[in-house]
Write a protein that holds these residues in place. Structure first.
Motif, PDB file in Angstrom:
ATOM      1  N   GLY A 276       0.843  -1.239   0.127  1.00  0.00           N
ATOM      2  CA  GLY A 276      -0.015  -0.102   0.003  1.00  0.00           C
ATOM      3  C   GLY A 276       0.861   1.307  -0.018  1.00  0.00           C
TER       4      GLY A 276
ATOM      5  N   ASN B 248       2.147  -9.300   3.555  1.00  0.00           N
ATOM      6  CA  ASN B 248       1.272  -9.269   4.567  1.00  0.00           C
ATOM      7  C   ASN B 248      -0.194  -9.735   4.178  1.00  0.00           C
ATOM      8  OD1 ASN B 248       0.753  -6.648   3.539  1.00  0.00           O
ATOM      9  ND2 ASN B 248       1.592  -5.531   5.233  1.00  0.00           N
TER      10      ASN B 248
ATOM     11  N   GLY C 287     -12.875  -5.008  -4.530  1.00  0.00           N
ATOM     12  CA  GLY C 287     -11.187  -5.375  -4.738  1.00  0.00           C
ATOM     13  C   GLY C 287     -11.126  -6.638  -4.519  1.00  0.00           C
TER      14      GLY C 287
ATOM     15  N   ARG D 250      -4.874  -9.555  -4.287  1.00  0.00           N
ATOM     16  CA  ARG D 250      -4.038 -10.810  -3.416  1.00  0.00           C
ATOM     17  C   ARG D 250      -5.370 -10.940  -2.026  1.00  0.00           C
ATOM     18  NH1 ARG D 250      -0.319  -7.698  -6.014  1.00  0.00           N
ATOM     19  NH2 ARG D 250       0.869  -8.929  -7.301  1.00  0.00           N
TER      20      ARG D 250
ATOM     21  N   ASP E 245     -14.644  -5.321  -8.935  1.00  0.00           N
ATOM     22  CA  ASP E 245     -13.165  -5.222  -9.291  1.00  0.00           C
ATOM     23  C   ASP E 245     -13.394  -4.804 -10.894  1.00  0.00           C
ATOM     24  OD1 ASP E 245     -10.321  -5.102 -10.041  1.00  0.00           O
ATOM     25  OD2 ASP E 245     -10.340  -6.258  -7.985  1.00  0.00           O
ATOM     26  N   TYR E 246     -12.457  -3.772 -11.266  1.00  0.00           N
ATOM     27  CA  TYR E 246     -12.269  -3.501 -12.705  1.00  0.00           C
ATOM     28  C   TYR E 246     -11.574  -4.610 -13.299  1.00  0.00           C
ATOM     29  CZ  TYR E 246      -8.227  -0.865 -11.327  1.00  0.00           C
ATOM     30  OH  TYR E 246      -7.336  -0.325 -10.716  1.00  0.00           O
ATOM     31  N   SER E 247     -10.597  -5.615 -12.495  1.00  0.00           N
ATOM     32  CA  SER E 247     -10.224  -6.586 -13.190  1.00  0.00           C
ATOM     33  C   SER E 247     -10.886  -7.738 -12.729  1.00  0.00           C
ATOM     34  CB  SER E 247      -8.618  -6.734 -12.711  1.00  0.00           C
ATOM     35  OG  SER E 247      -8.025  -5.455 -12.969  1.00  0.00           O
TER      36      SER E 247
ATOM     37  N   PRO F 154      -6.782  -0.762  -3.077  1.00  0.00           N
ATOM     38  CA  PRO F 154      -5.960   0.386  -2.747  1.00  0.00           C
ATOM     39  C   PRO F 154      -6.486   1.590  -2.848  1.00  0.00           C
ATOM     40  CG  PRO F 154      -4.964  -0.962  -4.705  1.00  0.00           C
ATOM     41  CD  PRO F 154      -6.343  -1.174  -4.443  1.00  0.00           C
TER      42      PRO F 154
ATOM     43  N   HIS G 244      -6.489   5.248  -4.181  1.00  0.00           N
ATOM     44  CA  HIS G 244      -6.261   6.073  -5.409  1.00  0.00           C
ATOM     45  C   HIS G 244      -7.419   7.040  -5.753  1.00  0.00           C
ATOM     46  CE1 HIS G 244      -8.625   3.324  -7.871  1.00  0.00           C
ATOM     47  NE2 HIS G 244      -7.976   2.554  -7.431  1.00  0.00           N
TER      48      HIS G 244
ATOM     49  N   GLY H 105      -9.646   6.934  -7.630  1.00  0.00           N
ATOM     50  CA  GLY H 105     -11.000   6.268  -8.258  1.00  0.00           C
ATOM     51  C   GLY H 105     -11.603   5.470  -6.884  1.00  0.00           C
ATOM     52  N   THR H 106     -10.854   5.438  -5.636  1.00  0.00           N
ATOM     53  CA  THR H 106     -11.411   4.911  -4.538  1.00  0.00           C
ATOM     54  C   THR H 106     -11.596   5.808  -3.428  1.00  0.00           C
ATOM     55  OG1 THR H 106      -9.167   4.010  -3.850  1.00  0.00           O
ATOM     56  CG2 THR H 106     -10.675   2.575  -5.098  1.00  0.00           C
TER      57      THR H 106
ATOM     58  N   THR I 103     -10.291  -2.900   5.748  1.00  0.00           N
ATOM     59  CA  THR I 103      -8.771  -2.769   6.316  1.00  0.00           C
ATOM     60  C   THR I 103      -7.944  -2.416   5.402  1.00  0.00           C
ATOM     61  OG1 THR I 103      -8.752  -5.282   5.499  1.00  0.00           O
ATOM     62  CG2 THR I 103      -8.970  -4.996   8.006  1.00  0.00           C
TER      63      THR I 103
ATOM     64  N   ASP J  67      -8.873  -1.334  10.806  1.00  0.00           N
ATOM     65  CA  ASP J  67      -7.674  -0.871  11.401  1.00  0.00           C
ATOM     66  C   ASP J  67      -7.203   0.371  10.622  1.00  0.00           C
ATOM     67  OD1 ASP J  67      -6.579  -2.285   9.001  1.00  0.00           O
ATOM     68  OD2 ASP J  67      -4.789  -2.804  10.518  1.00  0.00           O
ATOM     69  N   VAL J  68      -7.916   0.967   9.669  1.00  0.00           N
ATOM     70  CA  VAL J  68      -7.129   1.821   8.897  1.00  0.00           C
ATOM     71  C   VAL J  68      -8.027   3.226   8.984  1.00  0.00           C
ATOM     72  CG1 VAL J  68      -5.788   0.440   7.186  1.00  0.00           C
ATOM     73  CG2 VAL J  68      -8.215   0.850   6.671  1.00  0.00           C
TER      74      VAL J  68
ATOM     75  N   GLY K 276      -1.450  -5.818   9.127  1.00  0.00           N
ATOM     76  CA  GLY K 276      -0.329  -6.167   8.199  1.00  0.00           C
ATOM     77  C   GLY K 276       0.970  -6.097   8.897  1.00  0.00           C
TER      78      GLY K 276
ATOM     79  N   SER L 105      -3.091  -1.930 -10.065  1.00  0.00           N
ATOM     80  CA  SER L 105      -4.043  -1.942  -8.891  1.00  0.00           C
ATOM     81  C   SER L 105      -4.318  -0.613  -8.505  1.00  0.00           C
ATOM     82  CB  SER L 105      -3.269  -2.607  -8.007  1.00  0.00           C
ATOM     83  OG  SER L 105      -3.405  -4.018  -8.042  1.00  0.00           O
TER      84      SER L 105
HETATM   85  P1  NAI Z   1      -3.556  -6.077  -4.948  1.00  0.00           P
HETATM   86  O1  NAI Z   1      -3.157  -5.107  -5.895  1.00  0.00           O
HETATM   87  O2  NAI Z   1      -3.361  -7.549  -5.098  1.00  0.00           O
HETATM   88  O3  NAI Z   1      -5.130  -5.916  -5.081  1.00  0.00           O
HETATM   89  C1  NAI Z   1      -6.148  -4.737  -5.112  1.00  0.00           C
HETATM   90  C2  NAI Z   1      -7.244  -5.324  -6.136  1.00  0.00           C
HETATM   91  O4  NAI Z   1      -7.921  -3.832  -6.213  1.00  0.00           O
HETATM   92  C3  NAI Z   1      -6.922  -5.033  -7.689  1.00  0.00           C
HETATM   93  O5  NAI Z   1      -7.502  -6.351  -8.091  1.00  0.00           O
HETATM   94  C4  NAI Z   1      -7.538  -3.944  -8.190  1.00  0.00           C
HETATM   95  O6  NAI Z   1      -7.931  -4.171  -9.466  1.00  0.00           O
HETATM   96  C5  NAI Z   1      -8.508  -3.685  -7.337  1.00  0.00           C
HETATM   97  N1  NAI Z   1      -9.082  -2.320  -7.504  1.00  0.00           N
HETATM   98  C6  NAI Z   1      -8.418  -0.998  -7.502  1.00  0.00           C
HETATM   99  N2  NAI Z   1      -9.283  -0.202  -7.709  1.00  0.00           N
HETATM  100  C7  NAI Z   1     -10.504  -0.560  -7.672  1.00  0.00           C
HETATM  101  C8  NAI Z   1     -11.698   0.073  -7.662  1.00  0.00           C
HETATM  102  N3  NAI Z   1     -11.770   1.163  -7.846  1.00  0.00           N
HETATM  103  N4  NAI Z   1     -12.732  -0.783  -7.620  1.00  0.00           N
HETATM  104  C9  NAI Z   1     -12.809  -2.237  -7.309  1.00  0.00           C
HETATM  105  N5  NAI Z   1     -11.389  -2.695  -7.327  1.00  0.00           N
HETATM  106  C10 NAI Z   1     -10.327  -2.102  -7.319  1.00  0.00           C
HETATM  107  O7  NAI Z   1      -3.437  -5.586  -3.594  1.00  0.00           O
HETATM  108  P2  NAI Z   1      -3.562  -6.195  -2.354  1.00  0.00           P
HETATM  109  O8  NAI Z   1      -2.273  -7.107  -1.908  1.00  0.00           O
HETATM  110  O9  NAI Z   1      -4.784  -7.028  -2.247  1.00  0.00           O
HETATM  111  O10 NAI Z   1      -3.715  -5.118  -0.970  1.00  0.00           O
HETATM  112  C11 NAI Z   1      -4.940  -4.376  -1.378  1.00  0.00           C
HETATM  113  C12 NAI Z   1      -4.871  -3.165  -0.417  1.00  0.00           C
HETATM  114  O11 NAI Z   1      -4.847  -3.565   0.947  1.00  0.00           O
HETATM  115  C13 NAI Z   1      -3.507  -2.175  -0.301  1.00  0.00           C
HETATM  116  O12 NAI Z   1      -3.412  -1.359  -1.520  1.00  0.00           O
HETATM  117  C14 NAI Z   1      -3.605  -1.719   1.049  1.00  0.00           C
HETATM  118  O13 NAI Z   1      -4.081  -0.455   0.717  1.00  0.00           O
HETATM  119  C15 NAI Z   1      -4.398  -2.748   1.976  1.00  0.00           C
HETATM  120  N6  NAI Z   1      -3.460  -3.182   2.926  1.00  0.00           N
HETATM  121  C16 NAI Z   1      -4.003  -3.087   4.099  1.00  0.00           C
HETATM  122  C17 NAI Z   1      -2.956  -3.618   5.188  1.00  0.00           C
HETATM  123  C18 NAI Z   1      -3.234  -3.210   6.670  1.00  0.00           C
HETATM  124  O14 NAI Z   1      -2.347  -3.527   7.359  1.00  0.00           O
HETATM  125  N7  NAI Z   1      -4.447  -2.987   6.968  1.00  0.00           N
HETATM  126  C19 NAI Z   1      -1.787  -4.473   4.655  1.00  0.00           C
HETATM  127  C20 NAI Z   1      -1.674  -4.646   3.483  1.00  0.00           C
HETATM  128  C21 NAI Z   1      -2.448  -4.140   2.551  1.00  0.00           C
END
Ligand code: NAI
Length: 386
Positions: A122, A145, A197, A200, A221-223, A256, A258, A260-261, A282, A308-309, A340, A382
């Motif tokens: 993130g 994480n 989303g 992963r 999810d757009y993907s 994530p 960005h 758009g979110t 989270t 937690d965020v 995380g 992402s």
């Molecule tokens: P990732 O990159 O594997 O997956 C993110 C998914 O979100 C992608 O499939 C993407 O297409 C989708 N996405 C993006 N914009 C979107 C939208 N506008 N609408 C719908 N889907 C959308 O990332 P991962 O590893 O799954 O992590 C996701 C997020 O979780 C991180 O970016 C971070 O912000 C958060 N995170 C929080 C932690 C914590 O300690 N609370 C620790 C690790 C990650």
């Protein structure tokens, strides 16, 4: 020592090691890390690697190669150790847990900066567009994480649906009134659960939800999910956001932050949620509008919110998410940002950070999955559709 004096002293220490660096010009790079203060816990528990005290376990390794390593938690304002050392640092390490916000303005001042490493996952605390423009690479320890967060999501879903927090608080108050808890406690089985989303973390959550026999699993999810993952998790994709939220009893946010979110979950969208749905976030606090979510919990439009965020970290003492409650006095499952950063996760993101640095020092290519921004361009899909 005042904060300012502490910063100045720390800065001078940095200058002292810069002088040492001048003796080894071919080797020395300035590495700046912004980590969270671990206090007594970090002294007692060396596996708290993500702290200022334990420094990701890489100080000796970096210094043995002639690099300079500045570690601080002092990150706010122009006199902070972070902003002072950023001016000539080549590598910046940050974590999402105590984010050193690298704004466009700071990117402009960071004349020597080549690489930002997020120790974790993130990188929204970095102005990614500015990094693209300035050829600054942004790397994450992708996957480090994701299991830790997926497990937290499961816990958060269960504690909301089963009304756990008020039950525990009742016990601590010395009371015992089962009906006050049971009147708002449900089973997870038979519910419609959706992830906003499905990367992963989202797909791990879907996988972990299967054994609970949900009525249906959905994702937005757009993907689309990879076909092998889709076959495993058996989740239905809903392409319209309002339609998605209106079908779910429980929503978990795993996208994530960005453009758009940001603020995506606001009063307008919350009207389309099922009355009394539960929301778990989270991912990043700023994906939800703070006041709108608090109002939805207070009115019962949301039966609960957990995560937690926060939009600001550390969250101020008067942040409404600390205190919001549903009309029955429950529905709040907020914690500090730690999902995380379990000890298991810290071992993985510390090792991953070291690997990224080693690749950089040796001019080796980085793991493609770790590259958020490569030299001059986004390498991930992402962080928004581009
Ligand atoms: P990732 O990159 O594997 O997956 C993110 C998914 O979100 C992608 O499939 C993407 O297409 C989708 N996405 C993006 N914009 C979107 C939208 N506008 N609408 C719908 N889907 C959308 O990332 P991962 O590893 O799954 O992590 C996701 C997020 O979780 C991180 O970016 C971070 O912000 C958060 N995170 C929080 C932690 C914590 O300690 N609370 C620790 C690790 C990650």
């Amino acid at each position: 020592m005042s904060l300012l004096n502490a910063s100045t002293a720390a800065f001078k220490r940095g200058i002292a090691s810069s002088a040492l660096r001048a003796q080894a010009p071919n080797r020395g790079m300035k590495v700046l890390a912004v980590l969270y203060k671990g206090g007594e816990a970090a002294k007692q528990e060396p596996r708290l690697l993500g702290t200022v005290e334990n420094q990701l376990g890489i100080r000796e390794w970096l210094e043995s190669q002639g690099h300079e390593y500045i570690v601080t938690d002092d990150k706010e304002g122009p006199n902070s150790v972070f902003q002072q050392h950023l001016k000539d640092a080549e590598i910046l390490i940050t974590t999402p847990f105590h984010p050193g916000y690298l704004t466009r303005e700071l990117v402009d001042k960071a004349k020597n900066l080549k690489v930002c490493v997020t120790a974790g996952v993130g990188s929204d605390h970095i102005d990614l567009d500015a990094a693209v423009e300035k050829d600054i690479q942004v790397l994450e320890v992708t996957g480090s994480n994701v299991v830790s967060v997926a497990e937290q999501v499961m816990m958060n879903i269960l504690l909301l649906v089963r009304n756990f927090v008020p039950a525990h608080e009742m016990i601590q108050r010395g009371e015992w009134q089962v009906s006050d808890i049971a009147r708002n406690a449900y089973d997870l089985e038979g519910k419609v659960i959706g992830t906003l989303g499905a990367g992963r973390i989202g797909s791990l959550v879907l996988e972990r939800l299967q054994p609970f026999n949900p009525k249906e699993l959905l994702y937005y999810d757009y993907s689309p999910l990879r076909s092998d993952v889709a076959a495993k998790v058996r989740a239905r994709r809903v392409e319209d956001l309002k339609e998605f939220v209106s079908q779910c009893d429980i929503i978990t946010i795993n996208a994530p932050l960005h453009e758009g979110t940001k603020g995506l979950i606001n009063a307008d969208l919350l009207k389309h949620f099922k009355k009394g749905a539960w929301l778990v976030n989270t991912a990043r606090g700023a994906i939800c509008n703070t006041e709108d979510v608090a109002a939805a919990v207070e009115s019962g439009q949301l039966n609960g919110y957990a995560g937690d965020v926060w939009n600001i970290q550390p969250a101020p003492k008067d942040h409404p998410w600390r205190y919001m409650k549903n009309p029955l006095g429950g529905g709040n499952g907020m914690t500090p940002h730690y999902s995380g950063t379990t000890l298991d996760a810290q071992a993985r993101y510390a090792a991953g950070t070291k690997q990224i640095l080693e690749n950089y020092f040796k001019g080796k290519p980085q793991e493609p999955a770790n590259i958020i921004v490569g030299v001059g361009k986004y390498e991930t899909k992402s962080y928004g559709q581009r």
